[in-house]
Design a protein around this motif. Structure first.
Motif, PDB file in Angstrom:
ATOM      1  N   PHE A 107       0.766  -1.465   0.005  1.00 48.43           N
ATOM      2  CA  PHE A 107       0.172   0.147   0.214  1.00 48.43           C
ATOM      3  C   PHE A 107       0.989   1.179  -0.427  1.00 48.43           C
ATOM      4  O   PHE A 107       0.731   2.461  -0.488  1.00 48.43           O
ATOM      5  N   PHE A 108       1.645   1.210   0.891  1.00 49.41           N
ATOM      6  CA  PHE A 108       2.885   2.816   1.308  1.00 49.41           C
ATOM      7  C   PHE A 108       3.293   2.590  -0.389  1.00 49.41           C
ATOM      8  O   PHE A 108       3.646   3.589  -0.833  1.00 49.41           O
ATOM      9  N   GLU A 109       4.031   1.571  -0.664  1.00 48.92           N
ATOM     10  CA  GLU A 109       4.414   1.735  -2.237  1.00 48.92           C
ATOM     11  C   GLU A 109       3.902   2.347  -2.987  1.00 48.92           C
ATOM     12  O   GLU A 109       3.982   2.693  -4.351  1.00 48.92           O
ATOM     13  N   VAL A 110       2.978   2.039  -3.591  1.00 49.67           N
ATOM     14  CA  VAL A 110       1.442   2.648  -4.014  1.00 49.67           C
ATOM     15  C   VAL A 110       1.302   3.776  -3.869  1.00 49.67           C
ATOM     16  O   VAL A 110       1.405   4.857  -4.970  1.00 49.67           O
ATOM     17  N   ALA A 111       1.012   4.176  -2.503  1.00 49.32           N
ATOM     18  CA  ALA A 111       1.309   5.009  -2.698  1.00 49.32           C
ATOM     19  C   ALA A 111       2.478   6.252  -3.037  1.00 49.32           C
ATOM     20  O   ALA A 111       1.749   7.791  -3.094  1.00 49.32           O
ATOM     21  N   ASP A 112       3.551   6.400  -2.605  1.00 48.09           N
ATOM     22  CA  ASP A 112       4.857   6.814  -2.404  1.00 48.09           C
ATOM     23  C   ASP A 112       4.565   7.064  -4.285  1.00 48.09           C
ATOM     24  O   ASP A 112       4.996   8.365  -4.698  1.00 48.09           O
ATOM     25  N   ARG A 113       3.926   6.043  -5.012  1.00 52.79           N
ATOM     26  CA  ARG A 113       4.100   6.546  -6.346  1.00 52.79           C
ATOM     27  C   ARG A 113       3.334   6.937  -6.910  1.00 52.79           C
ATOM     28  O   ARG A 113       3.701   8.002  -7.241  1.00 52.79           O
ATOM     29  N   ILE A 114       2.443   6.903  -6.229  1.00 51.73           N
ATOM     30  CA  ILE A 114       1.119   8.092  -6.821  1.00 51.73           C
ATOM     31  C   ILE A 114       1.251   9.769  -6.522  1.00 51.73           C
ATOM     32  O   ILE A 114       1.093   9.999  -7.276  1.00 51.73           O
ATOM     33  N   ASN A 115       1.856   9.640  -5.298  1.00 52.44           N
ATOM     34  CA  ASN A 115       2.877  11.085  -4.905  1.00 52.44           C
ATOM     35  C   ASN A 115       3.278  11.209  -5.659  1.00 52.44           C
ATOM     36  O   ASN A 115       4.004  12.579  -5.855  1.00 52.44           O
ATOM     37  N   SER A 116       4.585  10.223  -6.076  1.00 54.56           N
ATOM     38  CA  SER A 116       5.183  10.464  -6.987  1.00 54.56           C
ATOM     39  C   SER A 116       4.619  11.504  -8.967  1.00 54.56           C
ATOM     40  O   SER A 116       5.025  12.663  -9.033  1.00 54.56           O
ATOM     41  N   LEU A 117       4.090  10.641  -8.959  1.00 65.14           N
ATOM     42  CA  LEU A 117       2.969  11.002  -9.935  1.00 65.14           C
ATOM     43  C   LEU A 117       2.570  12.277  -9.912  1.00 65.14           C
ATOM     44  O   LEU A 117       2.741  12.931 -10.750  1.00 65.14           O
ATOM     45  N   ALA A 119       2.990  14.850  -7.330  1.00 60.37           N
ATOM     46  CA  ALA A 119       4.649  15.958  -7.171  1.00 60.37           C
ATOM     47  C   ALA A 119       5.375  15.824  -8.718  1.00 60.37           C
ATOM     48  O   ALA A 119       5.670  17.306  -8.957  1.00 60.37           O
ATOM     49  N   ASN A 120       5.372  15.031  -9.925  1.00 64.52           N
ATOM     50  CA  ASN A 120       5.954  15.595 -11.289  1.00 64.52           C
ATOM     51  C   ASN A 120       5.305  16.099 -12.056  1.00 64.52           C
ATOM     52  O   ASN A 120       5.372  15.723 -13.156  1.00 64.52           O
ATOM     53  N   LYS A 121       3.801  16.087 -10.820  1.00 69.35           N
ATOM     54  CA  LYS A 121       2.844  16.479 -12.532  1.00 69.35           C
ATOM     55  C   LYS A 121       2.473  15.262 -13.867  1.00 69.35           C
ATOM     56  O   LYS A 121       1.899  16.066 -14.510  1.00 69.35           O
ATOM     57  N   GLU A 122       2.359  14.502 -13.144  1.00 77.49           N
ATOM     58  CA  GLU A 122       2.369  13.322 -14.785  1.00 77.49           C
ATOM     59  C   GLU A 122       0.974  12.697 -14.482  1.00 77.49           C
ATOM     60  O   GLU A 122       0.669  12.125 -15.818  1.00 77.49           O
ATOM     61  N   PHE A 124      -1.626  13.647 -14.904  1.00 76.05           N
ATOM     62  CA  PHE A 124      -3.204  14.179 -15.800  1.00 76.05           C
ATOM     63  C   PHE A 124      -2.720  14.557 -16.977  1.00 76.05           C
ATOM     64  O   PHE A 124      -3.054  15.091 -18.010  1.00 76.05           O
ATOM     65  N   GLN A 125      -1.017  14.279 -17.597  1.00 78.85           N
ATOM     66  CA  GLN A 125      -0.875  14.176 -18.757  1.00 78.85           C
ATOM     67  C   GLN A 125      -1.561  13.725 -20.002  1.00 78.85           C
ATOM     68  O   GLN A 125      -0.759  14.632 -20.999  1.00 78.85           O
ATOM     69  N   GLU A 126      -1.450  12.172 -19.756  1.00 81.11           N
ATOM     70  CA  GLU A 126      -2.031  11.477 -20.618  1.00 81.11           C
ATOM     71  C   GLU A 126      -3.422  12.190 -21.032  1.00 81.11           C
ATOM     72  O   GLU A 126      -4.000  12.744 -22.218  1.00 81.11           O
ATOM     73  N   GLU A 127      -4.335  12.554 -20.259  1.00 75.82           N
ATOM     74  CA  GLU A 127      -5.104  12.674 -20.297  1.00 75.82           C
ATOM     75  C   GLU A 127      -5.251  14.624 -20.495  1.00 75.82           C
ATOM     76  O   GLU A 127      -5.896  14.498 -22.076  1.00 75.82           O
ATOM     77  N   LYS A 128      -4.586  15.414 -21.223  1.00 76.02           N
ATOM     78  CA  LYS A 128      -3.884  16.614 -21.680  1.00 76.02           C
ATOM     79  C   LYS A 128      -3.684  16.433 -23.202  1.00 76.02           C
ATOM     80  O   LYS A 128      -3.707  16.651 -23.589  1.00 76.02           O
ATOM     81  N   GLU A 129      -2.874  15.673 -22.746  1.00 78.28           N
ATOM     82  CA  GLU A 129      -2.200  15.657 -24.338  1.00 78.28           C
ATOM     83  C   GLU A 129      -3.453  14.856 -25.158  1.00 78.28           C
ATOM     84  O   GLU A 129      -3.387  14.846 -26.437  1.00 78.28           O
ATOM     85  N   ASN A 130      -4.055  13.916 -25.045  1.00 75.61           N
ATOM     86  CA  ASN A 130      -5.001  12.721 -25.581  1.00 75.61           C
ATOM     87  C   ASN A 130      -6.434  13.354 -25.539  1.00 75.61           C
ATOM     88  O   ASN A 130      -7.419  13.365 -26.478  1.00 75.61           O
ATOM     89  N   SER A 131      -6.869  15.167 -24.947  1.00 76.02           N
ATOM     90  CA  SER A 131      -8.037  15.338 -24.816  1.00 76.02           C
ATOM     91  C   SER A 131      -8.902  14.772 -24.761  1.00 76.02           C
ATOM     92  O   SER A 131     -10.133  14.662 -25.058  1.00 76.02           O
ATOM     93  N   ILE A 132      -8.599  14.073 -23.400  1.00 76.28           N
ATOM     94  CA  ILE A 132      -9.072  12.655 -23.113  1.00 76.28           C
ATOM     95  C   ILE A 132     -10.211  13.457 -21.933  1.00 76.28           C
ATOM     96  O   ILE A 132     -10.112  13.480 -21.137  1.00 76.28           O
ATOM     97  N   LYS A 133     -11.802  13.978 -22.221  1.00 83.30           N
ATOM     98  CA  LYS A 133     -12.443  13.943 -21.399  1.00 83.30           C
ATOM     99  C   LYS A 133     -12.934  12.657 -20.101  1.00 83.30           C
ATOM    100  O   LYS A 133     -13.294  11.477 -20.367  1.00 83.30           O
ATOM    101  N   ASN A 134     -12.981  13.507 -18.706  1.00 82.18           N
ATOM    102  CA  ASN A 134     -13.048  13.151 -17.717  1.00 82.18           C
ATOM    103  C   ASN A 134     -14.514  12.178 -17.585  1.00 82.18           C
ATOM    104  O   ASN A 134     -15.562  12.481 -18.099  1.00 82.18           O
TER     105      ASN A 134
END
Length: 163
Positions: A107-117, A119-122, A124-134
């Motif tokens: 759980f903490f490994e996953v949470a750390d990875r999510i926090n890293s994503l 922090a690195n602003k990653e 919503f990057q895919e959504e911006k690049e592909n113009s995917i709507k929520n």
């Protein structure tokens, strides 16, 4: 969950989290609280005003920096902090009894990875690049992400709580 328990003591999860973030012995610089808690200055100002109005904190000049302010707990603030600490410890105990160490580690490994994503602003990057709507799935994923980040922040507080 924490808010429901906090209501029993006439407070909120946010106020309890803030009290836990204040050093009970030396106080905490007001400028350090926002980044420590992951909240904006405007929100922190409202929280500190509420805590001050309820006589849970006092603001004192920082003797090391004349421009700064230290946030100190009052006796009633220290009492509410101790209650908040016990609630967090009770939650941790229940989790430790219900979840294996390997599951908690994962759980903490996953949470750390999510926090890293985040922090690195990653995130919503895919959504911006592909113009995917929520859509509904994106919303659920974002809610789960937020919950994971909140749990990570609460668990990270343990190191400070036990000091």
């Amino acid at each position: 969950m924490y808010n429901e328990e906090a209501k029993n003591f006439g407070t909120t999860m946010t106020l309890g989290f803030t009290l836990l973030s204040i050093d009970p012995k030396t106080g905490t610089p007001s400028t350090a609280l926002g980044p420590m808690m992951g909240i904006e200055a405007t929100s922190l100002s409202r929280i500190l005003k509420t805590l001050e109005d309820r006589d849970f904190i006092v603001r004192k000049p920082n003797p090391l920096d004349g421009r700064g302010v230290l946030i100190h707990l009052t006796p009633s603030g220290l009492e509410k902090r101790n209650i908040s600490k016990q609630v967090v410890l009770q939650f941790n105990k229940v989790v430790e009894n219900a979840v294996s160490k390997s599951q908690l580690k994962a759980f903490f490994e996953v949470a750390d990875r999510i926090n890293s994503l985040i922090a690195n602003k990653e995130v919503f990057q895919e959504e911006k690049e592909n113009s995917i709507k929520n859509n509904k799935n994106d919303l659920l994923r974002n809610i789960k992400l937020t919950i994971c980040c909140m749990l990570q922040a609460l668990f990270n507080q343990n190191a400070f709580i036990f000091s």
